[in-house]
Scaffold this active site. Structure first.
Site, short mmCIF file in Angstrom:
data_model
loop_
_atom_site.label_atom_id
_atom_site.label_comp_id
_atom_site.label_asym_id
_atom_site.label_seq_id
_atom_site.Cartn_x
_atom_site.Cartn_y
_atom_site.Cartn_z
N PHE A 94 0.82 -1.23 -0.05
CA PHE A 94 0.02 0.02 0.05
C PHE A 94 0.85 1.49 0.01
O PHE A 94 1.90 1.42 0.72
CB PHE A 94 -1.02 0.11 1.33
CG PHE A 94 -1.97 -0.99 1.41
CD1 PHE A 94 -2.64 -1.51 0.09
CD2 PHE A 94 -2.41 -1.51 2.50
CE1 PHE A 94 -3.61 -2.42 0.17
CE2 PHE A 94 -3.48 -2.53 2.66
CZ PHE A 94 -3.89 -2.79 1.46
N GLU A 95 0.53 2.13 -0.59
CA GLU A 95 0.97 3.52 -0.97
C GLU A 95 1.44 4.05 0.53
O GLU A 95 2.41 4.76 0.84
CB GLU A 95 -0.01 4.42 -1.54
CG GLU A 95 0.44 5.73 -1.88
CD GLU A 95 -0.67 6.47 -2.52
OE1 GLU A 95 -0.82 6.21 -3.80
OE2 GLU A 95 -1.29 7.21 -2.05
#
Lengths: 260, 317, 260, 317
Positions: free
Chosen positions: A53-54
């Site tokens: 995830f970012e």
């Protein structure tokens, strides 16, 4: 063969794109449908697929029914394998530790360029969209899968603004701009699976969703589409896949019939 | 604009870097932020947002700020409508995927009243990191060829002197002020961050002045028990404010999830009634209460309890 | 006035250099005598002086009698305010968070250049020394205090090798090389305290240790030394300072009479 | 030499990055290190040295290695005398300030038999960091003007395109193999590091192949309890070896201090008898024992206990 099952277009896109994710690989997934598809892949054919995830998360543990509405919140981090700074998780892509980026697209053009910044003119936008987020970095650095609803206004000849670069103006223009790795891999829609012609750097119809026709795809595409000589028909979602989807997202927050 | 190195050094040289108590009230801390300065905001999206400091900034009527934040959520709406900023440097701006595109952001940007300076997420991170490292730029392979790159003024590209490969040069960002919310800090400013660290370590080192709010102020001896857990060193910190629930309605990892009920209500108001709706919201939640505790008092106890219990449940705490 | 006390030359250097460290500042201290002097400063006039170690330590807690023989070992980290990666602690200097670097010197020249790499020719060294460690970074980025024994073979006209840069060849040569911040501040020896002439970038006698003469300093210096018009006499170590030194380093590991 | 980006990417692309068990014996793990490769060594000086892996490398008769390490201690002597390397990339080389200059290092370097490639400490750190970030260089303000800079081949300087300031460009280092010792790792390679992290995170991400030794292999569920404590992500790790006391006679933070008695004895032998003395040491401690446990068995139980108790005492554990 599984019995006929019913599904909406968003579910179809979700299942189709999940199937592209191979086991043992690493996928950078955005919130919403991409995340849902990546988890579906983990729970079907790709048990050791790793999701990033970012927000700075490696290998999250996502509870069914609790899909995080942002990939920057704490639900993403709890029980993950590792959390690290946003900058560092994005840099993993630059180092080469990410096999796929997985994006939803607001607007994409024949070269695979994505616009999520604004509709209209640079200096006088008609609609300001939220912006690139990590999208530009993903599209600059790794191979990208885009999942989207197939509509003429979404698959356009030329995007108003290149937020996330595909093959830019085609040919070698992407490499010449300095983007020597990554690039658009597939666009998955409710009508088709599209790839990219390597030499020309333009979108190319490769497979049809069950029931869709080349003509229908063409009618819903805003540019002259290349079509491969031999097209395949994608298998429809199985009951098992749909069941998992419904367990993961019981309220259909990410697979409402209207698309991504 | 990339600062000259000697100017940057001169600012840090002037700081008192001693291990000294810096606990301040919200009012005293926010007073360290000059009008027209560049304020970098810690956290990301609706996580670890320094809402208490923003609450006080808005009440103090700050003007002309440039606000940078990796991903901007509802606090961006509030700063725009309050008139504190007309220039946002970020990579994404909205409450969240499921809530749709911020009507406030659209209003100000589409009308040309405010500038949305769009950087890719990693590039903004590299800007802070370059600032933290004391270098004028960092090389990168992102953003090349895109219109995001073309729209930016302070960015360059060059062929790598070693490999000939084309590189983007991401300019350093050294904010005038950083505002960061953490779970724990000691009175000197040594801060511990749990969960997602986002860009906060780099922001703290990049900024000239650093204001921390903390869920809890702990003793320096607790910091020293686990020095490998310190995320921000005391000597870059200028003020420490104790602000429990200082992110609400946003979340603080391990302590509370967002108050989703409050968020839904806010977004509904904002999307339906635009600037006027947010003005009402500011009146009720920002200008009305006398203290930040009074702000919190406007929230539903039930919702806060739910957010708190959810966080504890998620983290097995 | 304190009564006369006895001390050796290393103790004298240690006390003299400790006195240069101001309260509220941050000092990057190497193992051995620099560390000892920095702690002495903390325990006398500079209570809120912060010490950094190359190993990645901010504000260590050093127990008397347990001075770490390396600034890269765990004794440095226990009960510190913060530990961070080696690269990051060194980068704090580049960012400007360090007021002084504090080094011992093997060989220093009139421009304040330090050699800790080798004696002799580049390609055929007579004696290979351990190397720069963080010395080069410290000397490149911050103001430096050097503590050393005053000997002709150590204060030389030109070092065989510039490991840690002072004012290079004098004048504006340091700035021209790109080193626009930092630079040699003081050299503290058992005979004198030496500064640097700002315009010429060369070493300059500023003060004498009690009992030392200009003549004696000159005889023990391997180059023509600038001498300030008004020299001061440094106060000798006090009984209190020496007592603290002996508590910190009871075995005199770092203040044995032979110098640094 | 700075690698081309596409070559670097191709190597990582080939790795199996799945969450899979990678527990191996010392022998299997060290077999992943090819002769003539560049091996980056984790830890620093005599802290968290991956001695068990080095022990096995020497026994396997590795040849032609380039060894890089931030600060090189007694393990550098051993690798030189064993003939495993003739090229050391480091910033400092000796057992420690109080032990004097390594006679082994002097012997090999002064005779021209081995090359000591000297970088400043920060520069070596930036080389690994650039490698970890996937960029060909990082800009820096250190080393300029010095002879250390002039002696190096793969380094450049340039005026900053933003400020005009002169900058050193520190070339990326992507080692073929990294060997790193940690306190805890799970079978997949998720590693926790306590105390001083040194350059190990960057080394792990910069290297093409990563071999971990750990004091203890723990369950993945323990890693997931505190994901913010993971220092090295599993997907860059190729082998995990359980090696309690795997740094001896060096130290492992929080678990044991150095065996100073052993170190004193070694240094005395090395300083008095040079290469011959170290050969004897290698015979007794490296070539003689059949297993790493047998190596440890040569140490004095009393000294190990003392080192262990000291570490626990220092850290209040």
């Amino acid at each position: 063969m599984a019995v006929e099952v019913s599904y909406n277009t968003a579910e179809l896109v979700c299942v189709s794109s999940a199937r592209l994710l191979e086991d043992g690989k690493v996928v950078f997934a955005g919130a919403g449908l991409p995340l849902l598809a990546a988890i579906l892949a983990q729970r079907t054919h790709a048990k050791s697929l790793t999701i990033l995830f970012e927000g700075g998360v490696i290998g999250p543990f996502v509870e069914p029914g609790k899909l995080p509405p942002s990939t920057n919140e704490q639900r993403c981090a709890a029980h993950a394998n590792m959390v690290l700074s946003t900058t560092d998780v994005l840099l993993l892509q630059q180092r080469g530790y990410v096999d796929y980026g997985f994006l939803g697209g607001a607007q994409i053009d024949r070269y695979g360029n994505i616009n999520s910044s604004f509709i209209g003119d640079w200096d006088n936008p008609k609609v300001r969209l939220p912006g690139t987020g990590g999208g530009n970095d993903i599209a600059s650095l790794v191979k990208v899968i885009v999942a989207m609803h197939h509509e003429k206004r979404r698959l356009v000849e030329k995007v108003d603004f290149v937020t996330s670069p595909g093959y830019l103006t085609g040919g070698r223009s992407r490499q010449q701009s300095g983007l020597i790795a990554g690039g658009m891999l597939k666009v998955v829609t409710h009508l088709a699976i599209l790839g990219f012609d390597e030499e020309k750097g333009v979108m190319c119809l490769e497979g049809l969703q069950r029931g869709a026709t080349v003509e229908e795809v063409r009618q819903n595409t805003g540019f002259e589409l290349l079509v491969k000589k031999e097209l395949y028909e994608a298998a429809p979602p199985t009951a098992e896949e749909l069941k998992i989807l419904h367990t993961l997202d019981p309220e259909q927050r990410y697979t409402s019939p209207k698309g991504d | 604009m990339v600062s000259s190195y000697l100017e940057l050094r001169a600012k840090i040289e002037q700081k008192d870097k001693g291990l000294k108590e810096k606990v301040k009230s919200l009012g005293e801390a926010a007073a360290l932020i000059p009008d027209n300065s560049h304020v970098a905001v810690g956290g990301c999206h609706y996580s670890r947002t320094p809402m208490a400091i923003i609450w006080e900034m808005i009440r103090q009527g700050k003007k002309g700020l440039t606000i940078s934040k990796s991903i901007t959520a509802t606090e961006g709406d509030l700063l725009l409508v309050a008139g504190a900023t007309r220039h946002i440097v970020t990579s994404w701006f909205s409450a969240g995927v499921t809530w749709g595109v911020s009507r406030i952001m659209r209003h100000y940007v589409q009308s040309g009243e405010a500038r949305y300076e769009e950087w890719s997420h990693m590039s903004l991170g590299l800007r802070y990191r370059a600032g933290a490292m004391g270098v004028p730029f960092l090389p990168s392979r992102s953003m090349l060829g895109s219109d995001v790159f073309k729209r930016l003024k302070d960015i360059k590209e060059m062929p790598c002197p070693f490999t000939g490969e084309k590189l983007a040069l991401i300019p350093a960002l050294n904010p005038d002020v950083a505002i960061i919310h953490v779970q724990k800090a000691d009175p000197y400013g040594n801060a511990q961050i749990r969960g997602l660290p986002f860009m906060d370590k780099d922001i703290a080192l990049a900024a000239d002045t650093v204001i921390l709010s903390a869920e809890q102020i702990i003793d320096n001896s607790d910091i020293r028990k686990a020095p490998d857990q310190t995320a921000i060193p005391f000597f870059c910190v200028d003020a420490v404010v104790e602000a429990p629930y200082g992110c609400l309605p946003h979340e603080c990892y391990g302590i509370y999830e967002p108050d989703f009920h409050h968020m839904d209500t806010y977004v509904k108001l904002m999307m339906e009634r635009g600037v006027d709706g947010v003005k009402e919201y500011l009146d009720r939640y920002f200008y009305g209460p006398n203290t930040f505790d009074d702000y919190l008092d406007q929230f539903s106890v039930k919702d806060i309890l739910k957010a708190t219990l959810q966080a504890k449940k998620s983290h097995g705490g």
